[in-house]
Scaffold this motif. Structure first.
Motif, PDB file in Angstrom:
ATOM      1  N   GLY A   1       6.492   4.276  10.437  1.00 40.22           N
ATOM      2  CA  GLY A   1       4.870   4.243  11.842  1.00 40.22           C
ATOM      3  C   GLY A   1       4.005   5.048  11.553  1.00 40.22           C
ATOM      4  N   PRO A   2       2.950   5.253  12.047  1.00 34.47           N
ATOM      5  CA  PRO A   2       1.597   5.362  12.166  1.00 34.47           C
ATOM      6  C   PRO A   2       1.630   6.864  11.054  1.00 34.47           C
ATOM      7  CG  PRO A   2       1.904   4.905  14.287  1.00 34.47           C
ATOM      8  CD  PRO A   2       2.742   4.968  13.479  1.00 34.47           C
TER       9      PRO A   2
ATOM     10  N   ALA B   1       0.818  -1.082  -0.063  1.00 35.58           N
ATOM     11  CA  ALA B   1       0.130  -0.148   0.323  1.00 35.58           C
ATOM     12  C   ALA B   1       0.607   1.371   0.195  1.00 35.58           C
ATOM     13  CB  ALA B   1      -1.207  -0.047   1.452  1.00 35.58           C
ATOM     14  N   THR B   2       1.914   1.188   0.654  1.00 31.00           N
ATOM     15  CA  THR B   2       2.825   2.320   0.745  1.00 31.00           C
ATOM     16  C   THR B   2       4.479   1.561   0.830  1.00 31.00           C
ATOM     17  OG1 THR B   2       2.953   2.355   2.820  1.00 31.00           O
ATOM     18  CG2 THR B   2       1.357   3.767   2.306  1.00 31.00           C
ATOM     19  N   LEU B   3       4.970   2.135  -0.101  1.00 25.61           N
ATOM     20  CA  LEU B   3       6.571   1.262  -0.326  1.00 25.61           C
ATOM     21  C   LEU B   3       7.678   2.643   0.571  1.00 25.61           C
ATOM     22  CD1 LEU B   3       7.692  -0.632  -3.226  1.00 25.61           C
ATOM     23  CD2 LEU B   3       8.663   0.865  -2.733  1.00 25.61           C
TER      24      LEU B   3
ATOM     25  N   ARG C   1      -1.229   7.756   7.674  1.00 25.29           N
ATOM     26  CA  ARG C   1      -2.127   9.039   7.901  1.00 25.29           C
ATOM     27  C   ARG C   1      -1.870   9.694   6.578  1.00 25.29           C
ATOM     28  NH1 ARG C   1       0.148   9.477  13.157  1.00 25.29           N
ATOM     29  NH2 ARG C   1       1.388  11.122  13.090  1.00 25.29           N
ATOM     30  N   LEU C   2      -0.145   9.383   6.286  1.00 26.44           N
ATOM     31  CA  LEU C   2      -0.319  10.620   5.166  1.00 26.44           C
ATOM     32  C   LEU C   2      -1.061   9.769   3.963  1.00 26.44           C
ATOM     33  CD1 LEU C   2       0.933  12.834   3.056  1.00 26.44           C
ATOM     34  CD2 LEU C   2       3.421  10.852   4.063  1.00 26.44           C
ATOM     35  N   GLN C   3      -0.897   8.093   3.940  1.00 25.71           N
ATOM     36  CA  GLN C   3      -1.933   7.765   2.979  1.00 25.71           C
ATOM     37  C   GLN C   3      -3.119   8.356   2.490  1.00 25.71           C
ATOM     38  OE1 GLN C   3      -2.246   3.764   2.846  1.00 25.71           O
ATOM     39  NE2 GLN C   3      -2.067   3.191   0.752  1.00 25.71           N
TER      40      GLN C   3
ATOM     41  N   ALA D   1       6.213   1.628   3.515  1.00 22.85           N
ATOM     42  CA  ALA D   1       6.910   2.672   4.747  1.00 22.85           C
ATOM     43  C   ALA D   1       6.433   2.659   5.614  1.00 22.85           C
ATOM     44  CB  ALA D   1       6.014   4.392   4.136  1.00 22.85           C
ATOM     45  N   GLU D   2       5.150   2.639   6.789  1.00 21.06           N
ATOM     46  CA  GLU D   2       5.278   2.409   8.414  1.00 21.06           C
ATOM     47  C   GLU D   2       5.777   1.675   8.575  1.00 21.06           C
ATOM     48  OE1 GLU D   2       1.211  -0.240   5.361  1.00 21.06           O
ATOM     49  OE2 GLU D   2       2.677   1.154   5.227  1.00 21.06           O
ATOM     50  N   ASP D   3       6.935   0.496   8.239  1.00 20.12           N
ATOM     51  CA  ASP D   3       7.129  -0.042   8.778  1.00 20.12           C
ATOM     52  C   ASP D   3       8.975   1.056   9.735  1.00 20.12           C
ATOM     53  OD1 ASP D   3       5.825  -2.014   8.670  1.00 20.12           O
ATOM     54  OD2 ASP D   3       8.173  -3.133   7.170  1.00 20.12           O
TER      55      ASP D   3
END
Length: 299
Positions: free
Chosen positions: A129-130, A75-77, A134-136, A124-126
């Motif tokens: 974090g949160p 979902a994010t990378l 939130r940004l996504q 990216a959250e790894d």
């Protein structure tokens, strides 16, 4: 069955970040496409970290630069510098925002040196974090591309924590390689910093994820492939070979196969300006931006 033209979406928007962010991020690239043929894209080595926040559908990595890393959906990378391609697939739909991040800004934006991301891709959250989640979500709910880019400006400006831990010698060496287009000899870099070649190699790799020699290869390759893919009459391979500092056309062809995993002609046929199947994911040329300036040239 013929694709209903009403279902075809092809949006591609490029923007530069707020002035205060340009030492960290070169460009934002927003993309949303529907009704196109499924394809496989090569995420080529470049001098930038990759930060992608998807919108409507996730990003599928079928093959990572490190073959030991299994295929995955993101979902994010967040991806580090690498010297072999990533293989990215889509089923006819893709959407998101990609950021090209200067590797020496990794400490300021992500809280770790880019060396810890070398050759790998992570959610990216790894790392964030949160904040990443939130940004996504803020990007997904924004009204349009200008609003999404404004969200990025505000969030990254608030999150950035300028770091003085990047050694001045590494910062100078990176900028010198970029200015030379990857042609400056590593021995000259070491001499100018006052470090031994081994010490420069180790510290440079810790901060960027590549040795100075590997970084020079990537910088030179990135320039050559952008010249090859530029709009207008397609140059002969000999022209970018000469302008980018390769010994000859054969040298460029060998380097292209080593770093892209295919011949220049095969890449252009699949992903050049005439194909444009994945032009918005890891493919944009970007525009010139201020390089990371942690401190002045070492004395």
């Amino acid at each position: 069955m013929t694709q209903d033209l009403a279902e075809v979406v092809d949006e591609a928007v490029r923007a530069r970040p707020a002035t205060a962010l340009r030492p960290y991020v070169t460009w934002y690239s927003g993309y949303r496409r529907r009704g196109i043929a499924p394809a496989v894209h090569r995420g080529l080595p470049s001098p930038y970290l990759t930060f992608i926040l998807t919108l409507d559908e996730p990003l599928t990595i079928a093959g990572h630069p490190d073959p030991a890393q299994p295929p995955a959906v993101y979902a994010t990378l967040l991806g580090g510098l690498h010297t072999s391609p990533a293989l990215i697939t889509h089923d006819g739909r893709q959407s998101g925002v990609q950021l090209a991040v200067h590797p020496l800004a990794a400490r300021a934006l992500f809280g770790l040196p880019a060396g810890e991301l070398a050759g790998i891709s992570l959610p990216a959250e790894d790392v964030l974090g949160p904040f990443g989640e939130r940004l996504q979500e803020e990007l997904r709910t924004a009204a349009g591309w200008p609003e999404r880019f404004a969200v990025l400006d505000g969030a990254l400006l608030r999150a950035a924590r300028p770091s003085g831990r990047v050694p001045a010698e590494v910062g100078w060496a990176w900028r010198a390689l970029r200015r030379s287009g990857g042609t400056l000899p590593v021995a000259e870099l070491a001499r100018e910093t006052g470090w031994s070649g081994r010490h420069l190699r180790d510290r440079f790799r810790q901060e960027t994820g590549l040795t100075p020699k590997a970084a020079a290869r990537v910088i030179r390759f990135d320039r050559a492939r952008r010249l090859l893919a530029a709009s207008g009459p397609r140059p002969r391979l000999a022209e970018p070979a000469v302008s980018c500092g390769y010994f000859d056309q054969a040298h460029l062809a060998r380097e292209f196969r080593a770093l892209a995993g295919c011949a220049p002609s095969a890449w252009l046929a699949a992903e050049g300006p005439d194909a444009a199947k994945f032009r918005n994911v890891q493919g944009g040329a970007g525009t010139a931006a201020a390089e990371w300036e942690p401190s002045p040239r070492p004395e």
